[in-house]
Design a protein around this motif. Structure first.
Motif, PDB file in Angstrom:
ATOM      1  N   ILE A 181      63.253  75.574  66.296  1.00 60.44           N
ATOM      2  CA  ILE A 181      62.714  74.660  65.297  1.00 60.44           C
ATOM      3  C   ILE A 181      63.666  73.510  64.992  1.00 60.44           C
ATOM      4  N   ILE A 182      64.976  73.772  65.037  1.00 58.98           N
ATOM      5  CA  ILE A 182      65.956  72.701  64.775  1.00 58.98           C
ATOM      6  C   ILE A 182      65.851  71.616  65.840  1.00 58.98           C
ATOM      7  N   ASN A 183      65.771  72.034  67.109  1.00 58.51           N
ATOM      8  CA  ASN A 183      65.649  71.060  68.193  1.00 58.51           C
ATOM      9  C   ASN A 183      64.329  70.308  68.126  1.00 58.51           C
ATOM     10  N   VAL A 184      63.269  70.976  67.712  1.00 60.66           N
ATOM     11  CA  VAL A 184      61.976  70.311  67.546  1.00 60.66           C
ATOM     12  C   VAL A 184      62.081  69.212  66.493  1.00 60.66           C
ATOM     13  N   LEU A 185      62.681  69.537  65.355  1.00 58.50           N
ATOM     14  CA  LEU A 185      62.828  68.558  64.277  1.00 58.50           C
ATOM     15  C   LEU A 185      63.743  67.400  64.690  1.00 58.50           C
ATOM     16  N   LEU A 186      64.822  67.726  65.407  1.00 62.93           N
ATOM     17  CA  LEU A 186      65.725  66.672  65.880  1.00 62.93           C
ATOM     18  C   LEU A 186      65.014  65.745  66.868  1.00 62.93           C
ATOM     19  N   ALA A 187      64.213  66.325  67.767  1.00 61.07           N
ATOM     20  CA  ALA A 187      63.464  65.523  68.741  1.00 61.07           C
ATOM     21  C   ALA A 187      62.461  64.613  68.036  1.00 61.07           C
ATOM     22  N   ILE A 188      61.754  65.149  67.059  1.00 59.55           N
ATOM     23  CA  ILE A 188      60.791  64.335  66.310  1.00 59.55           C
ATOM     24  C   ILE A 188      61.504  63.186  65.605  1.00 59.55           C
ATOM     25  N   GLY A 189      62.647  63.489  64.978  1.00 56.86           N
ATOM     26  CA  GLY A 189      63.410  62.453  64.297  1.00 56.86           C
ATOM     27  C   GLY A 189      63.870  61.361  65.251  1.00 56.86           C
ATOM     28  N   ILE A 190      64.404  61.759  66.406  1.00 59.29           N
ATOM     29  CA  ILE A 190      64.854  60.782  67.405  1.00 59.29           C
ATOM     30  C   ILE A 190      63.673  59.967  67.916  1.00 59.29           C
ATOM     31  N   GLY A 191      62.555  60.636  68.173  1.00 61.06           N
ATOM     32  CA  GLY A 191      61.367  59.942  68.674  1.00 61.06           C
ATOM     33  C   GLY A 191      60.860  58.882  67.721  1.00 61.06           C
ATOM     34  N   LEU A 192      60.894  59.173  66.427  1.00 60.89           N
ATOM     35  CA  LEU A 192      60.439  58.203  65.434  1.00 60.89           C
ATOM     36  C   LEU A 192      61.454  57.075  65.246  1.00 60.89           C
ATOM     37  N   LEU A 193      62.734  57.425  65.259  1.00 61.45           N
ATOM     38  CA  LEU A 193      63.765  56.434  64.944  1.00 61.45           C
ATOM     39  C   LEU A 193      64.082  55.486  66.095  1.00 61.45           C
ATOM     40  N   ILE A 194      63.725  55.841  67.341  1.00 66.10           N
ATOM     41  CA  ILE A 194      63.985  54.900  68.449  1.00 66.10           C
ATOM     42  C   ILE A 194      62.836  53.910  68.635  1.00 66.10           C
TER      43      ILE A 194
END
Length: 316
Positions: free
Chosen positions: A76-89
């Motif tokens: 779940i941590i990696n999922v949340l980190l991926a979502i955050g990176i996807g939105l912020l780039i």
């Protein structure tokens, strides 16, 4: 066979297919008097130009599919980190997209807004789900494992380069190159291709949601909205330049946050060794370094540049 060489050969084959087969299809369409629909124009490249070569790749090389494609679970941590990176780039990619349109035409905006007339679920399948699976399998699956004996930054740059070239036009190449480089490093950190698939889906999916919203606003307000400006097609250079400040400011704000999320991902996955020289070999032994720049990669670059010159520069 040298792994990097095998990966570069595969990319060269894909680029040859994407260069020659559309010309053959176009010739047949002209002489047999048929026209591809918007849906078939997406399905043919995604299924015919990528899926079939990928299947043949595994049949010929006999490589293990799950291990090659890094089909590993994401916590779940990696999922949340991926979502955050996807939105912020997104602002960074939008900025690169706009800057590239000063020099090259946006080849897909018209197609996107034509497709926007279809139901959102169909749009997401065609433009978000299929590319997120197929294109990631090639560039963050097959290429990543073939580049395992290459320096991570060189491998990431070449993976991004290949990802950009596979879009076969200069405008998409610009931001796909950056996106591909970022996603390659993220998959190396998480050890799972699902992290890049998730981000790829988010980026393409948001484009479809925005396109549907723009079409909805067009229907409500009619001619009061400049449809060409929304689509970013056939827009003057001055108009494009006037749009730059917003993504530029947003990029300055979000880019440091992207680095923080990558740092968090490195710490969470205990992958610090990927970014240092000596300890890496103790934790993850690396055999002889592969030469990543070879005749196959150079041939791919030459073919892509020639394609852009013929299709986009000489026709101006």
């Amino acid at each position: 066979m040298n792994s990097a060489k095998r990966g570069n050969k595969f990319i060269l084959i894909l680029i040859l297919i994407m260069t020659l087969v559309p010309e053959i299809i176009g010739y047949l369409a002209l002489h047999l008097n048929f026209k591809l629909t918007s849906v078939s124009a997406i399905l043919i490249p995604q299924l015919g130009f990528i899926v079939i070569p990928v299947i043949l790749y595994f049949m010929i090389t006999r490589q293990p599919v799950k291990k090659t494609l890094l089909f590993n679970k994401l916590d779940i941590i990696n999922v949340l980190l991926a979502i955050g990176i996807g939105l912020l780039i997104q602002p960074l990619l939008s900025l690169i997209n706009l800057v590239s349109q000063i020099f090259f035409e946006n080849k897909i905006s018209g197609t996107i807004f034509t497709l926007a007339e279809f139901p959102l679920w169909l749009l997401l399948i065609l433009v978000a789900v299929l590319p997120a699976i197929n294109e990631e399998i090639v560039t963050r699956g097959i290429l990543l494992t073939n580049y395992k004996n290459v320096n991570i930054f060189k491998a990431a740059l070449v993976s991004g380069l290949s990802f950009g070239m596979l879009h076969m036009n200069a405008n998409q190449f610009s931001y796909a190159f950056v996106m591909g480089t970022i996603l390659f490093i993220l998959v190396k950190i998480t050890g799972s291709i699902f992290s890049s698939m998730l981000i790829h889906f988010l980026i393409n999916g948001l484009q479809m949601v925005i396109a549907k919203l723009a079409l909805f606003l067009q229907e409500i307000f009619g001619n009061s909205i400049d449809y060409d400006l929304i689509a970013q097609e056939a827009v003057s250079k001055d108009a494009i330049i006037s749009l730059l400040p917003i993504p530029l400011v947003l990029t300055f704000i979000t880019l440091p946050l992207v680095f923080l999320l990558f740092y968090a991902a490195v710490k969470h996955n205990k992958k610090e060794y990927l970014f240092v020289k000596a300890p890496a070999e103790e934790i993850e032994p690396i055999k002889n370094k592969d030469k990543i720049f070879d005749v196959y990669l150079i041939s791919s670059i030459i073919i892509f540049i020639a394609h852009v010159i013929i299709k986009e520069i000489l026709v101006l």
